[in-house]
Design a protein around this motif. Sequence first.
Motif, PDB file in Angstrom:
ATOM      1  N   LYS A 259       0.750  -0.917  -0.268  1.00  0.00           N
ATOM      2  CA  LYS A 259       0.007  -0.194   0.126  1.00  0.00           C
ATOM      3  C   LYS A 259       0.944   1.738   0.072  1.00  0.00           C
ATOM      4  O   LYS A 259       0.878   2.288  -0.996  1.00  0.00           O
ATOM      5  CB  LYS A 259      -1.182  -0.281   0.666  1.00  0.00           C
TER       6      LYS A 259
ATOM      7  N   ARG B  83      -5.661   9.672   9.050  1.00  0.00           N
ATOM      8  CA  ARG B  83      -7.151   8.371   9.919  1.00  0.00           C
ATOM      9  C   ARG B  83      -8.128   9.300   9.645  1.00  0.00           C
ATOM     10  O   ARG B  83      -9.486   9.279   9.697  1.00  0.00           O
ATOM     11  CB  ARG B  83      -6.385   7.334  10.440  1.00  0.00           C
TER      12      ARG B  83
ATOM     13  N   SER C 197      -2.137   4.752   3.171  1.00  0.00           N
ATOM     14  CA  SER C 197      -2.871   3.879   3.244  1.00  0.00           C
ATOM     15  C   SER C 197      -3.965   4.108   4.696  1.00  0.00           C
ATOM     16  O   SER C 197      -3.200   4.316   5.832  1.00  0.00           O
ATOM     17  CB  SER C 197      -2.882   2.660   2.400  1.00  0.00           C
ATOM     18  N   ALA C 198      -5.158   4.314   4.642  1.00  0.00           N
ATOM     19  CA  ALA C 198      -5.856   3.858   6.728  1.00  0.00           C
ATOM     20  C   ALA C 198      -6.739   3.020   5.764  1.00  0.00           C
ATOM     21  O   ALA C 198      -7.720   2.560   4.857  1.00  0.00           O
ATOM     22  CB  ALA C 198      -5.885   5.308   7.137  1.00  0.00           C
ATOM     23  N   PHE C 199      -7.313   2.716   7.087  1.00  0.00           N
ATOM     24  CA  PHE C 199      -8.123   1.388   7.015  1.00  0.00           C
ATOM     25  C   PHE C 199      -8.644   0.624   6.008  1.00  0.00           C
ATOM     26  O   PHE C 199      -9.257   0.788   5.528  1.00  0.00           O
ATOM     27  CB  PHE C 199      -9.800   2.203   7.112  1.00  0.00           C
ATOM     28  N   ASP C 200      -7.155  -0.571   5.826  1.00  0.00           N
ATOM     29  CA  ASP C 200      -6.692  -1.614   5.369  1.00  0.00           C
ATOM     30  C   ASP C 200      -6.839  -1.420   3.393  1.00  0.00           C
ATOM     31  O   ASP C 200      -7.809  -1.243   2.986  1.00  0.00           O
ATOM     32  CB  ASP C 200      -7.779  -2.382   5.379  1.00  0.00           C
ATOM     33  N   GLY C 201      -6.844   0.141   3.200  1.00  0.00           N
ATOM     34  CA  GLY C 201      -6.870   0.667   2.103  1.00  0.00           C
ATOM     35  C   GLY C 201      -7.682   1.577   2.072  1.00  0.00           C
ATOM     36  O   GLY C 201      -8.755   2.143   0.856  1.00  0.00           O
TER      37      GLY C 201
ATOM     38  N   LYS D 280       0.640   8.250  11.364  1.00  0.00           N
ATOM     39  CA  LYS D 280      -0.780   8.376  10.787  1.00  0.00           C
ATOM     40  C   LYS D 280      -2.005   9.004  11.156  1.00  0.00           C
ATOM     41  O   LYS D 280      -2.793   9.104  10.610  1.00  0.00           O
ATOM     42  CB  LYS D 280      -0.440   7.556   9.299  1.00  0.00           C
TER      43      LYS D 280
END
Length: 240
Positions: A11, A219, A33-37, A215
Amino acid sequence: MMKGKELYRGKAKTVYATDDPNWVIMHYRDDVSAFDGAKLAQLEKKGETNNKINAFIMGRLEEAGIKTHFGKLLNERESLVRAMKMLPVECVVRNICAGSMSKRLGIEEGTRLPSPVFEYFYKSDALHDPMVNDDHIRVLGWASEDDIQRMRILTRRVNKILQPLFANTGIDLVDYKIEFGRAVDEPEGPLLLGDEFTPDGCRLWDTQTGEKMDKDRFRRDLGNVIEYYREVAKRLGVPL
Ligand code: TMP
Ligand code: ASP
């Protein structure tokens, strides 16, 4: 060292082959990337900032006796690392309660823990990296009993090294995630710290002001993400 074909695109980083099968190039992109993409963006200079912070941290850990995959910085965005076979497990240590632990247990973010809390997560974006325990890891064959214990010991040792390192620059190391594996040319060799240690995979709070420097700024849409990453680098004395 010749840069070869792309081996893997994650990612935030891309891994390239070299002319030596035992070494690969880790290229830090500007992607975040956040929240698994589920939430994606590009942040100018993130790649080079993280590449340099990671090189510094890996160097300090090696000096303190932690074995890592890190070879050397190649250029602004790339580092040479050993080709690894990674265990599909993320190791998290928390010094201050935040993030998923606060949500899961209803404990206010910022609550200092009397001693560090250790957690394992199974690496799977599709399943949103569920928390697992050592029984899950052993019974499902993701790592041996020895490696499970070793990951726990090494992750805590990393905390003993990095907590004071950050504290000396006025930063609280709230929590972090690290990953382990073995070098492909040493399948029976020691567990090595792999992947990265950057503000993408930890929580860093300014000790004085409590401001987030990691990060979570992305987020939670707090803004000035890179400015804070670069402030972390500056405080650590990492030349940018
Ligand atoms: P959490 O509070 O979301 O469980 O995260 C704990 C710490 O581990 C936090 O610093 C972020 C980091 N982390 C990652 O970098 N990637 C992950 O997939 C997970 C689960 C945590
Ligand atoms: N590392 C994961 C992702 O990039 C989860 C997160 O950081 O929120 O989506």
